[in-house]
Design an enzyme around this catalytic site. Structure first.
Site, PDB file in Angstrom:
ATOM      1  N   THR A 416      43.669   5.745 -25.834  1.00 37.11           N
ATOM      2  CA  THR A 416      44.809   6.427 -25.246  1.00 37.11           C
ATOM      3  C   THR A 416      46.111   6.298 -26.029  1.00 37.11           C
ATOM      4  OG1 THR A 416      43.756   5.926 -23.134  1.00 37.11           O
ATOM      5  CG2 THR A 416      45.907   6.877 -23.024  1.00 37.11           C
ATOM      6  N   GLU A 460      34.816  10.454 -22.764  1.00 41.94           N
ATOM      7  CA  GLU A 460      35.434  10.219 -21.462  1.00 41.94           C
ATOM      8  C   GLU A 460      34.437   9.988 -20.332  1.00 41.94           C
ATOM      9  OE1 GLU A 460      38.716   8.990 -20.917  1.00 41.94           O
ATOM     10  OE2 GLU A 460      38.930  10.636 -22.341  1.00 41.94           O
TER      11      GLU A 460
END
Length: 605
Positions: A416, A460
């Protein structure tokens, strides 16, 4: 050195038949960042607007967009496209994002979270032996790739809040991709330590030399395939990723992995839709002032957990405990305060493990996510904190449940990047963006097959629970289901003065599940301890997601560790590499901070 001459978008995208542009981008001559380790930063004061991002080239692209009259949304598009080039390990067009935006009147939550392909089921990460797969076995390859959503979400937000033409905002990233950027210390460090990326031939040809070593710091890396993809998105929007040759290349990469293929299809790409949700906001009082904290609702668990931690702490003696002073003279939380904080954290994470999932699949307790932030509920949870650590917390009951849910086991979360922006109109943006693990699924897509480079795909889907049911057989809120968005810890946050409604803070961080702690630490430092953004970011990191109490390695004295252990804490000193960015309002403008543990900076005027 990168050339300093300017270039207009009409020249840059001549092949796209673009209209002449009034936004002229000129790249920074070099990255002014040194090591990838801890580097002291003092913060940055600006008067009219500010951009905080994880790489100087990305920050500068956003600054130039704001200087040209663009909105915070415009700047975020430019920043994200550059981050996908210069910080590809963390985010990009092959991933997803949550964007929180204040337009001067209301706060909107734009959801660009990836979704599970239609063909998956809840056994996606169950191996042939009937047990959950090892994490990296699940990550590397096509199995873990969700339908990307970052570009679709940015397109939606720009359509509603943008000022400059969409195509112009890609000029910085296209220019840098074609003319090259210097490999940063952090990118080099991660390339050198990653054991999986070079297994992908496309990624190996781009990131590594023929002898298998990563390109050195300062090497000028060009990515023409990425530039061509960005030109297509500049012309066609997200449609360029949903159909045609780029979409076909994504699907071929996912389905064609020899050892670990995935189930993503062209139909999945074509069907993806970003969502605009109501921001999740709650009141918070600190240092005799009333605030309104706004963050992202589920499928993010960020605002719920941050709000619960702060709300539970407010029902303890935490506010009466002064900061300690380290041997270096710098402030740090006392062991007594850390005890209260980590106990509050355990209670919040226990609720997170039971209740939070994609709201299109999971009903909130009591019919509203606000039930988990209700003052009476947080007061009752605070009463569970005693003088010694509870080690393992149990979920509470914030409302009447309509569905019995199991408690999910803990599993790794990574990756991230974070962007904070406040523009000259006072419109504020907080956006956390990700491809999950470093370098995502370690799969690079080069649609044309020409040259070296392209873009990385996310992993993800490993944010879902690998085991669909808990140990008692109850289904978990975050189990894999077709079309579902995995639960996230991303915590983009905006803070407002409750009385005036004026935005005071934009902030957030990367860091997997620890994002929640990094964000909560910064908010507490600014609101309760009166710190500026940089001072709060500089505080040592700490937290608890379960039994261990985590302290940032080499940042706390032995006396703190000893006190915690004496109160039944299982202390684990570890590397806690946050990547916080935050901007705070001051009397005459803004003051921004960027994490000394990474390469970010703040820029503005």
């Amino acid at each position: 050195m990168l050339p300093l001459r300017t270039i207009t978008l009409s020249l840059l995208l001549a092949a796209c038949a673009s209209a002449p542009s009034h936004f002229n981008y000129s790249p920074l001559p070099q990255q002014p960042e040194a090591a990838s380790g801890y580097q002291e930063k003092t913060g940055w004061a600006t008067r009219q607007y500010a951009v905080a991002a994880a790489n100087p080239l990305a920050t500068d692209a956003g600054r130039q967009v704001l200087a040209a009259g663009g909105s915070a949304i415009d700047a975020a598009v430019a920043v994200q496209m550059v981050l996908g080039l210069v910080e590809p390990q963390s985010s990009g067009i092959g991933g997803g994002a949550f964007l929180l935006y204040f337009d001067g009147k209301a706060v909107s939550a734009y959801d660009g979270r990836e979704t599970a392909p239609a063909a998956v089921d809840d056994k996606l990460f169950i191996g042939a032996d009937g047990k959950p797969m090892a994490f990296n076995d699940a990550v590397v390859g096509g199995r873990s790739v969700g339908v990307p959503g970052a570009v679709a979400m940015l397109e939606m937000a720009h359509r509603e809040q943008g000022k400059l033409p969409w195509g112009e905002l890609f000029a910085p990233a296209i220019r840098l991709a074609e003319q090259g950027f210097a490999v940063s210390p952090r990118l080099y460090t991660l390339l050198k330590s990653d054991p999986f990326l070079k297994q992908d031939p496309v990624a190996a040809a781009y990131f590594y030399q023929p002898d298998g070593q990563p390109w050195p710091v300062g090497h000028i890396l060009k990515n023409q395939p990425y530039a061509e993809v960005l030109k297509a998105i500049a012309r066609q929007g997200n449609r360029a990723l949903q159909q045609g040759s780029i979409a076909q290349a994504i699907v071929a990469k996912v389905q064609g992995h020899a050892a670990n293929p995935g189930k993503l299809t062209l139909a999945d790409l074509a069907a993806y839709q970003p969502q605009k949700r109501d921001a999740l906001c709650s009141d918070y009082r600190a240092a005799s002032r009333d605030y309104r904290l706004c963050g992202f609702p589920p499928p993010s668990s960020g605002m719920i957990a941050v709000g619960q931690i702060l709300g539970i702490l407010a029902n303890t003696p935490a506010a009466s405990l002064p900061l300690d002073q380290g041997a270096d003279g710098k402030p740090l939380p006392s062991p007594q305060w850390l005890h209260l904080y980590t106990e509050a954290s355990r209670l919040a994470f226990a609720d997170r493990a039971k209740y939070v999932g994609d709201p299109d699949f999971v009903q909130p307790p009591g019919g509203s996510w606000h039930s988990m932030l209700a003052p009476a509920y947080l007061t009752s949870r605070a009463k569970l904190i005693t003088d010694n650590s509870m080690k393992t917390a149990q979920p509470g009951q914030p409302g009447v449940l309509t569905t019995a849910l199991g408690v999910a086991a803990a599993q790794p979360e990574y990756g991230t990047s974070h962007i904070s922006i406040i523009d000259r109109n006072g419109h504020a943006l907080s956006m956390t963006t990700t491809i999950e693990a470093q370098f995502g699924a370690r799969q690079m897509v080069n649609p044309s097959g020409k040259g070296t480079g392209g873009f990385l795909l996310n992993n993800e889907l490993t944010d879902f629970n690998f085991a669909p049911n808990d140990s008692s057989g109850l289904p978990t809120a975050n189990r894999v289901e077709p079309g579902k968005r995995p639960r996230s810890s991303m915590s983009p946050t905006l803070v407002f003065d409750k009385a005036s409604g004026q935005v005071l803070i934009s902030g957030g961080s990367p860091g997997g599940a620890l994002i929640i702690h990094y964000t909560a630490k910064t908010l507490y430092g600014m609101l309760n301890w009166g710190m500026n953004a940089q001072q709060a970011i500089n505080l040592p990191n700490f937290g608890a997601t379960g039994a261990p109490t985590m302290l940032e390695e080499k940042r706390f004295p032995a006396s703190t560790v000893d006190w915690l252990k004496a109160h039944q804490h299982e202390v684990r000193e570890t590397d806690m590499t946050s990547g916080l960015q935050a901007i705070g309002r001051t009397a005459d403008g803004f003051f921004g901070g960027a994490d000394p543990r990474r390469e970010g900076v703040v820029m503005g005027e």
